[in-house]
Design a protein around this motif. Sequence first.
Motif, short mmCIF file in Angstrom:
data_model
loop_
_atom_site.label_atom_id
_atom_site.label_comp_id
_atom_site.label_asym_id
_atom_site.label_seq_id
_atom_site.Cartn_x
_atom_site.Cartn_y
_atom_site.Cartn_z
N ASP A 29 23.27 -16.94 -52.73
CA ASP A 29 22.37 -15.86 -53.11
C ASP A 29 23.08 -14.85 -54.01
OD1 ASP A 29 23.85 -14.13 -51.51
OD2 ASP A 29 22.44 -14.16 -49.83
N SER A 30 22.36 -13.79 -54.42
CA SER A 30 22.89 -12.83 -55.39
C SER A 30 24.04 -11.99 -54.84
CB SER A 30 21.77 -11.90 -55.87
OG SER A 30 21.19 -11.21 -54.78
N SER A 31 24.22 -11.98 -53.51
CA SER A 31 25.31 -11.22 -52.90
C SER A 31 26.55 -12.08 -52.69
CB SER A 31 24.86 -10.64 -51.55
OG SER A 31 23.79 -9.75 -51.72
N GLY A 32 26.49 -13.35 -53.11
CA GLY A 32 27.62 -14.24 -52.93
C GLY A 32 27.65 -14.92 -51.58
N ASN A 33 26.56 -14.79 -50.79
CA ASN A 33 26.49 -15.48 -49.51
C ASN A 33 26.13 -16.95 -49.74
OD1 ASN A 33 26.88 -13.00 -48.13
ND2 ASN A 33 24.70 -12.54 -48.38
N LEU A 34 26.79 -17.83 -49.02
CA LEU A 34 26.62 -19.27 -49.18
C LEU A 34 25.86 -19.84 -47.99
CD1 LEU A 34 27.46 -22.09 -50.42
CD2 LEU A 34 29.47 -21.92 -48.94
N TYR A 35 24.91 -20.72 -48.26
CA TYR A 35 24.19 -21.45 -47.22
C TYR A 35 24.51 -22.93 -47.39
CZ TYR A 35 21.63 -17.07 -46.88
OH TYR A 35 21.29 -15.76 -46.74
N LEU A 36 25.03 -23.54 -46.33
CA LEU A 36 25.50 -24.92 -46.37
C LEU A 36 24.73 -25.75 -45.34
CD1 LEU A 36 27.65 -27.04 -47.32
CD2 LEU A 36 29.06 -26.24 -45.41
N ALA A 37 24.03 -26.80 -45.82
CA ALA A 37 23.34 -27.74 -44.93
C ALA A 37 24.13 -29.04 -44.92
CB ALA A 37 21.91 -27.98 -45.41
N TYR A 38 24.37 -29.59 -43.72
CA TYR A 38 25.20 -30.79 -43.65
C TYR A 38 24.87 -31.63 -42.42
CZ TYR A 38 27.99 -28.10 -40.26
OH TYR A 38 28.40 -27.36 -39.18
N ARG A 39 25.25 -32.90 -42.50
CA ARG A 39 25.11 -33.85 -41.40
C ARG A 39 26.26 -33.59 -40.42
NH1 ARG A 39 26.71 -39.66 -40.97
NH2 ARG A 39 25.13 -40.78 -39.75
N ASP A 40 25.93 -32.96 -39.31
CA ASP A 40 26.92 -32.42 -38.38
C ASP A 40 27.33 -33.49 -37.37
OD1 ASP A 40 28.43 -30.96 -36.64
OD2 ASP A 40 26.95 -29.39 -36.30
N ARG A 41 28.48 -34.11 -37.60
CA ARG A 41 28.93 -35.19 -36.73
C ARG A 41 29.28 -34.68 -35.33
NH1 ARG A 41 33.40 -38.36 -40.10
NH2 ARG A 41 33.61 -39.43 -38.08
N GLY A 42 29.57 -33.38 -35.21
CA GLY A 42 29.83 -32.81 -33.90
C GLY A 42 28.58 -32.60 -33.07
N SER A 60 28.29 -18.27 -39.88
CA SER A 60 27.39 -18.16 -38.74
C SER A 60 26.31 -19.24 -38.88
CB SER A 60 26.75 -16.77 -38.66
OG SER A 60 26.03 -16.48 -39.85
N VAL A 61 25.80 -19.70 -37.74
CA VAL A 61 24.76 -20.72 -37.73
C VAL A 61 23.42 -20.09 -38.07
CG1 VAL A 61 23.52 -22.41 -36.32
CG2 VAL A 61 25.99 -22.14 -36.08
N VAL A 62 22.65 -20.73 -38.93
CA VAL A 62 21.28 -20.33 -39.22
C VAL A 62 20.37 -21.13 -38.29
CG1 VAL A 62 19.46 -20.20 -40.95
CG2 VAL A 62 21.84 -19.82 -41.61
N GLY A 63 19.60 -20.44 -37.46
CA GLY A 63 18.78 -21.14 -36.47
C GLY A 63 19.67 -21.68 -35.36
N SER A 64 19.64 -22.96 -35.12
CA SER A 64 20.48 -23.59 -34.10
C SER A 64 21.19 -24.79 -34.70
CB SER A 64 19.65 -24.02 -32.89
OG SER A 64 18.62 -24.92 -33.28
N ALA A 65 22.37 -25.11 -34.17
CA ALA A 65 23.14 -26.24 -34.67
C ALA A 65 22.48 -27.55 -34.25
CB ALA A 65 24.56 -26.18 -34.14
N GLY A 66 22.52 -28.54 -35.17
CA GLY A 66 21.97 -29.86 -34.87
C GLY A 66 20.49 -29.81 -34.52
N PHE A 67 19.70 -29.11 -35.34
CA PHE A 67 18.29 -28.87 -34.97
C PHE A 67 17.37 -30.05 -35.25
CE2 PHE A 67 18.77 -27.28 -39.33
CZ PHE A 67 17.72 -27.92 -39.98
N SER A 68 17.79 -31.01 -36.08
CA SER A 68 16.90 -32.14 -36.36
C SER A 68 16.79 -33.03 -35.12
CB SER A 68 17.42 -32.95 -37.55
OG SER A 68 18.71 -33.48 -37.28
N ALA A 69 15.66 -33.75 -35.01
CA ALA A 69 15.41 -34.58 -33.82
C ALA A 69 16.29 -35.81 -33.78
CB ALA A 69 13.93 -34.99 -33.78
N ALA A 70 16.79 -36.23 -34.95
CA ALA A 70 17.62 -37.42 -35.01
C ALA A 70 18.68 -37.24 -36.09
CB ALA A 70 16.76 -38.65 -35.30
N ALA A 71 19.59 -38.20 -36.19
CA ALA A 71 20.63 -38.15 -37.21
C ALA A 71 20.00 -38.18 -38.60
CB ALA A 71 21.59 -39.32 -37.04
N VAL A 72 20.59 -37.42 -39.51
CA VAL A 72 20.05 -37.32 -40.87
C VAL A 72 20.89 -38.17 -41.82
CG1 VAL A 72 19.07 -35.05 -40.50
CG2 VAL A 72 21.39 -35.24 -41.38
N THR A 73 20.25 -38.63 -42.86
CA THR A 73 20.95 -39.41 -43.89
C THR A 73 20.90 -38.74 -45.25
OG1 THR A 73 18.93 -40.69 -44.30
CG2 THR A 73 20.51 -41.59 -42.69
#
Length: 286
Positions: A29-42, A60-73
């Motif tokens: 974003d314009s303030s230099g904050n980074l948002y990273l989405a990733y396939r969380d093996r943990g 910091s986590v946005v929402g909750s960690a590992g929020f998808s119902a299944a593994a993502v590809t």
Amino acid sequence: TLQKWGGSSWSTTAVAALGYGTYNSMVIDSSGNLYLAYRDRGNGSRLTVHKWTNSISTWSVVGSAGFSAAAVTYNSLVRDGGSGNLYVAYSAGQVFAQSFNVPVVPLPLHLLQFEAKANTDCGVDIRWTTASEKDINRFVVQGSSNASDWEDKAVVQPSKNASGQHQYQYQDLLDQSGTYYYRLMYEENDGTKMYSPVSALRLSCATNSPKLYPTMTQDKVTIWLPESYADAQIMVLNLNGQHQYVEQESNGAYRVLHLAALAQGLYFVRIVQNNGNTVHFKVIKQ
């Protein structure tokens, strides 16, 4: 690890230390904050979104960690600059979409412009324009010869009026030709520091005459003297030609004049060589 290219080298901006992850996407974003989405093996290879808050260098986590119902590809992340909402599309057996409300926090300062330009006297004119100043403690002009090692050049106090546009300026003096870099650091009352984009310039210097900066000041002016002026006399005169006593400091080829005790107005700085050659500068005491 997140690294930023500074024009000549890479520098580490943030170290994730978030565990193992693949299939990453990110937005800033314009303030230099980074948002990273990733396939969380943990978290069973499900989707996690983290936010890097630039001002406090923290993940910091946005929402909750590992929020998808299944593994993502696969995932793709975007941010709505108006509302601050995050949207992420991902594949977890089928295609899903998720949104997060991340409110837009008003910035304490809106920096409209920052630029550094070479002038004709081996100096640099630095100007910036702001709007909506709030809770700003100070501005610091920083300079560098390599865009990596930064030196504080000047501290400038912000306007007492938080609303509307405000213009600032500072003059830097250099004694060698070369490429130079400038940026503005603005510090909030709570100590948070933010930085402007870097402004680069190429400077060509003539070194046979004295230089003075800044030409508008509340206190100090600095004079650079070439070797032929090493024993020159320096005087400060008012508009009536009357000599004004000011404290002077000497540091090699530089002289610093302290004008804080003088009344506001226009003054002349006279530099006289032993052979009688004279150079004059106009200085406005604010």
